[in-house]
Scaffold this active site. Structure first.
Site, short mmCIF file in Angstrom:
data_model
loop_
_atom_site.label_atom_id
_atom_site.label_comp_id
_atom_site.label_asym_id
_atom_site.label_seq_id
_atom_site.Cartn_x
_atom_site.Cartn_y
_atom_site.Cartn_z
N LYS A 105 -25.04 -3.97 22.79
CA LYS A 105 -23.82 -4.14 22.03
C LYS A 105 -23.44 -2.67 21.81
O LYS A 105 -24.13 -1.66 21.65
CB LYS A 105 -24.25 -4.60 20.84
CG LYS A 105 -23.35 -4.12 19.47
CD LYS A 105 -23.54 -5.14 18.18
CE LYS A 105 -22.68 -4.51 17.09
NZ LYS A 105 -22.90 -5.22 15.86
N ARG A 122 -21.10 -10.05 18.27
CA ARG A 122 -21.42 -11.08 19.04
C ARG A 122 -19.96 -11.31 19.95
O ARG A 122 -20.14 -12.03 20.91
CB ARG A 122 -21.59 -12.33 18.36
CG ARG A 122 -20.80 -12.83 17.26
CD ARG A 122 -21.28 -13.74 16.10
NE ARG A 122 -21.95 -13.20 14.98
CZ ARG A 122 -22.68 -13.39 14.04
NH1 ARG A 122 -22.58 -14.70 13.80
NH2 ARG A 122 -23.24 -12.59 13.31
N ASP A 147 -24.15 1.54 15.53
CA ASP A 147 -23.69 0.02 15.92
C ASP A 147 -23.85 0.13 17.59
O ASP A 147 -23.57 -1.12 18.05
CB ASP A 147 -22.78 -0.36 15.30
CG ASP A 147 -22.85 -2.04 15.12
OD1 ASP A 147 -24.09 -2.33 14.99
OD2 ASP A 147 -21.75 -2.61 14.77
N ASP A 192 -18.76 0.75 13.49
CA ASP A 192 -18.18 -0.73 12.88
C ASP A 192 -17.98 -0.81 11.36
O ASP A 192 -18.78 -0.63 10.33
CB ASP A 192 -19.89 -1.74 12.85
CG ASP A 192 -19.43 -3.07 12.30
OD1 ASP A 192 -18.24 -3.53 12.20
OD2 ASP A 192 -20.21 -3.85 12.21
N ASP A 216 -16.43 -8.75 10.59
CA ASP A 216 -17.47 -8.00 10.62
C ASP A 216 -18.58 -8.44 11.52
O ASP A 216 -19.80 -7.98 11.91
CB ASP A 216 -17.96 -7.93 9.08
CG ASP A 216 -19.01 -6.48 8.98
OD1 ASP A 216 -19.34 -5.89 10.09
OD2 ASP A 216 -19.87 -6.46 8.05
N GLU A 255 -18.64 -8.85 14.51
CA GLU A 255 -17.91 -8.57 15.95
C GLU A 255 -18.83 -8.50 16.87
O GLU A 255 -18.14 -8.56 18.39
CB GLU A 255 -16.85 -7.35 15.48
CG GLU A 255 -17.90 -5.72 15.65
CD GLU A 255 -19.25 -5.76 14.79
OE1 GLU A 255 -19.18 -6.20 13.65
OE2 GLU A 255 -20.02 -5.04 15.09
N LYS A 315 -16.54 -3.35 5.48
CA LYS A 315 -17.85 -3.00 4.67
C LYS A 315 -17.93 -2.18 3.60
O LYS A 315 -16.88 -1.42 3.55
CB LYS A 315 -19.09 -2.46 6.03
CG LYS A 315 -19.43 -3.32 6.89
CD LYS A 315 -20.19 -2.52 7.87
CE LYS A 315 -20.89 -3.14 9.19
NZ LYS A 315 -21.61 -4.45 8.59
N1 BES Z 1 -23.35 -3.98 12.92
C1 BES Z 1 -23.68 -5.13 11.86
C2 BES Z 1 -25.00 -5.32 11.83
C3 BES Z 1 -25.98 -4.35 11.05
C4 BES Z 1 -26.32 -4.40 9.75
C5 BES Z 1 -26.68 -3.40 11.93
C6 BES Z 1 -27.27 -3.36 9.26
C7 BES Z 1 -27.32 -2.42 11.19
C8 BES Z 1 -27.67 -2.50 10.02
C9 BES Z 1 -22.90 -6.32 12.28
O1 BES Z 1 -21.86 -6.27 12.98
C10 BES Z 1 -22.89 -7.08 11.06
O2 BES Z 1 -21.97 -6.67 10.37
N2 BES Z 1 -23.22 -8.18 10.91
C11 BES Z 1 -22.91 -8.97 9.50
C12 BES Z 1 -22.77 -10.33 10.25
C13 BES Z 1 -22.12 -11.25 9.04
C14 BES Z 1 -20.91 -11.04 8.63
C15 BES Z 1 -22.32 -12.81 9.41
C16 BES Z 1 -23.94 -8.88 8.63
O3 BES Z 1 -25.50 -8.84 9.09
O4 BES Z 1 -24.05 -8.75 7.65
ZN ZN Z 2 -21.71 -4.49 14.01
ZN ZN Z 3 -20.04 -5.91 11.68
#
Ligand code: BES
Ligand code: ZN
Ligand code: ZN
Length: 486
Positions: A253, A339, A276, A258, A335, A337, A265
């Site tokens: 990734k 995947r 990220d 992000d 968010d 994103e 966020k």
């Molecule tokens: N980049 C984040 C995941 C992340 C969270 C990495 C904390 C490092 C520390 C990812 O893109 C994300 O925002 N995931 C969301 C998914 C949700 C919207 C289903 C999450 O984990 O809240």
């Molecule tokens: Zn992310």
């Molecule tokens: Zn995200």
């Protein structure tokens, strides 16, 4: 700094002695290093060194001696040794010695070859600092030379030293990429850096721009990057080690920042989002290591690098995107994103590069931190032998992974009424697994291993050989894993 193997520690340099358990000098008649100056000082300066503590003394030769107790309780013997080396070296550095000789303990379970590799690795890992943006770099006291004492120097030990140096240094390349802030590290600059690394270490790099990705139907990937003025780049790295095999696909990734997109966020969660792209940095560091070690494997690394930003032209919740492999995706949260970028990067690895298996590495979900914390990465797989190899590989690196289950009920969390799949599972239900299931849907039935590294990517508190900030975790495990695959 150079690392040298020596059969005897010189009496003219400082020594770092690693000792097992609680040591009382008076009782401690035979330290692992039988050197007169060390023996004499241990005998004349009574002390009690508790598990895991480091202490400083002056040997009878007038040189500093650093002694670190190996705290075996609660971790493997090799992890305890790594920590002790890290702690001892930091203490030696504080005392501004320029040269230090390390005397390793004899260990029943670890042979000398592995000890030398572990030690060389740990020297590089524990001396890492990120000072690029500090005006005052401080009064750096780096070592000029570190000596590792071994019984008799031979080619096997020299190779072990080299492998340890390569793995430690390649991990530090990953750390540098992750620590660099997004104002300077964005898809284009990341691609440039990878091109430089490819030239330096001899792996092939190809970079595709927005137009070229559009021609290759990478609409899911491009949607994530479309609100940023820093346009997406698809970075493909190839290492052909000579064997007659389809390449192993490593997909990282590479979201260089992000914001969450329109599903923005909150500030506190955004703060760390320069990291990220850790999955991509892990793939890049691993490619460097494979090339430097002249691996006999064929490997392709694919990174769909983009910035998930906010603007009038951002992709929106409710959108339906068509991915490269033809599946349509309902966007329910911008968010989620990572995947989307992985879906197209995996399709690229399979369809354009003919990868025969897929390992993806991603800071994919906050949920993995809730489930496993910040020391253990989440693993999801459809191939038990891949996971078995990962366990063996990670034991060599002293890194930890834990397998999470996958089945149809979890896959169904991503069902959509209006598209082939949704990019969001169900609130509060196995977020790490549903994200993995989404990724799985793009692997076309190939053997696949998914590593969610959102918890382990970043260190909030420094530890003995992992500094604060980018941890560099997973590079060494991934290298050993690749070396075990066909
Ligand atoms: N980049 C984040 C995941 C992340 C969270 C990495 C904390 C490092 C520390 C990812 O893109 C994300 O925002 N995931 C969301 C998914 C949700 C919207 C289903 C999450 O984990 O809240
Ligand atoms: Zn992310
Ligand atoms: Zn995200």
């Amino acid at each position: 700094m150079t690392i040298e193997l020596v059969e005897a520690l010189s009496a003219d340099v400082a020594s770092l002695i690693l000792v097992d358990g609680n040591i009382e000098a008076a009782e401690h008649s035979a330290p692992a290093c039988e050197h007169a100056h060390v023996e004499a000082s241990l005998a004349h300066a009574p002390f009690l060194l508790k598990n895991g503590e480091a202490m400083y003394s002056i040997g009878s030769n007038g040189q500093p001696i650093f002694i670190t107790g190996i705290k075996t309780k609660g971790s493997t013997a090799t992890e305890a040794l790594r920590r002790a080396i890290g702690k001892g070296l930091r203490l030696a550095r504080k005392h501004e010695v320029k040269e230090v000789g390390i005397c390793l303990p004899a260990m029943d379970t670890v042979d000398e070859r592995d000890l030398v590799q572990l030690c060389a690795e740990t020297i590089h890992l524990s001396l890492y600092e990120y000072k690029k943006y500090l005006s005052e770099k401080g009064n750096e006291s780096f070592f000029d030379k570190v000596f590792i004492q071994c019984n008799s120097i031979n080619d096997e030990l020299r190779q072990a030293l080299n492998m340890g140096e390569v793995l430690g240094d390649s991990t530090n390349i990953t750390r540098d990429l992750v620590n660099e802030p997004s104002i300077d590290l964005y898809p284009e600059t990341l691609a440039n850096k990878v091109q430089e690394l490819g030239k330096r270490f001899g792996f092939d790099v190809q970079v595709f721009d927005h137009e070229q990705c559009l021609e290759m139907d990478m609409h899911a990937f491009l949607a994530v990057g479309q609100a940023s003025t820093r346009t997406p780049k698809l970075i493909v790295m190839r290492w052909i080690g000579g064997s007659n095999m389809e390449p192993i696909g490593l997909v990282g990734k590479g979201v260089t920042y992000d914001t969450g997109g329109l599903s923005l966020k909150p500030t506190a969660s955004m703060l760390r989002m320069k990291s990220d792209m850790t999955g991509s940095a892990v793939v890049i560091g691993t490619m460097c290591a494979l090339a430097r070690m002249k691996s006999e494997k064929n490997v392709v690394g694919v990174v769909a690098a983009c910035e998930n930003s906010v603007a009038g032209n951002a992709f929106m919740p409710g959108d339906i995107l068509k991915s490269k492999n033809g599946k349509t995706i309902e966007i329910r949260n911008t968010d989620a994103e990572g995947r989307l970028t992985l879906a197209d990067a995996i399709a690229h690895a399979i369809r354009e590069e003919h990868a025969n298996k897929i390992i993806d590495i991603a800071t994919l979900t906050g949920a993995v931190k809730v489930a496993l914390g910040d020391q253990v990465a989440g693993a999801v797989t459809t191939d038990d032998s891949l996971y078995q190899h990962l366990q063996e590989a990670s034991a060599l690196a002293d890194e930890q992974f834990w397998q999470l289950p996958i089945n149809q009920d979890y896959r169904d969390l991503n069902n959509s009424d209006i598209a082939d799949i949704s990019n969001l599972g169900r609130d509060g239900l196995a977020g790490t697994i549903s994200a993995a299931c989404f990724v799985e849907a793009f692997t076309e039935g190939l053997p696949w291993l998914h590593l969610d590294i959102a918890g382990v990517a970043y260190n909030h508190n420094k530890h003995d050989y992992i500094p604060k900030g980018a941890s560099g975790r997973v590079v060494r495990s991934l290298y050993h894993l690749v070396e075990r695959l066909d």
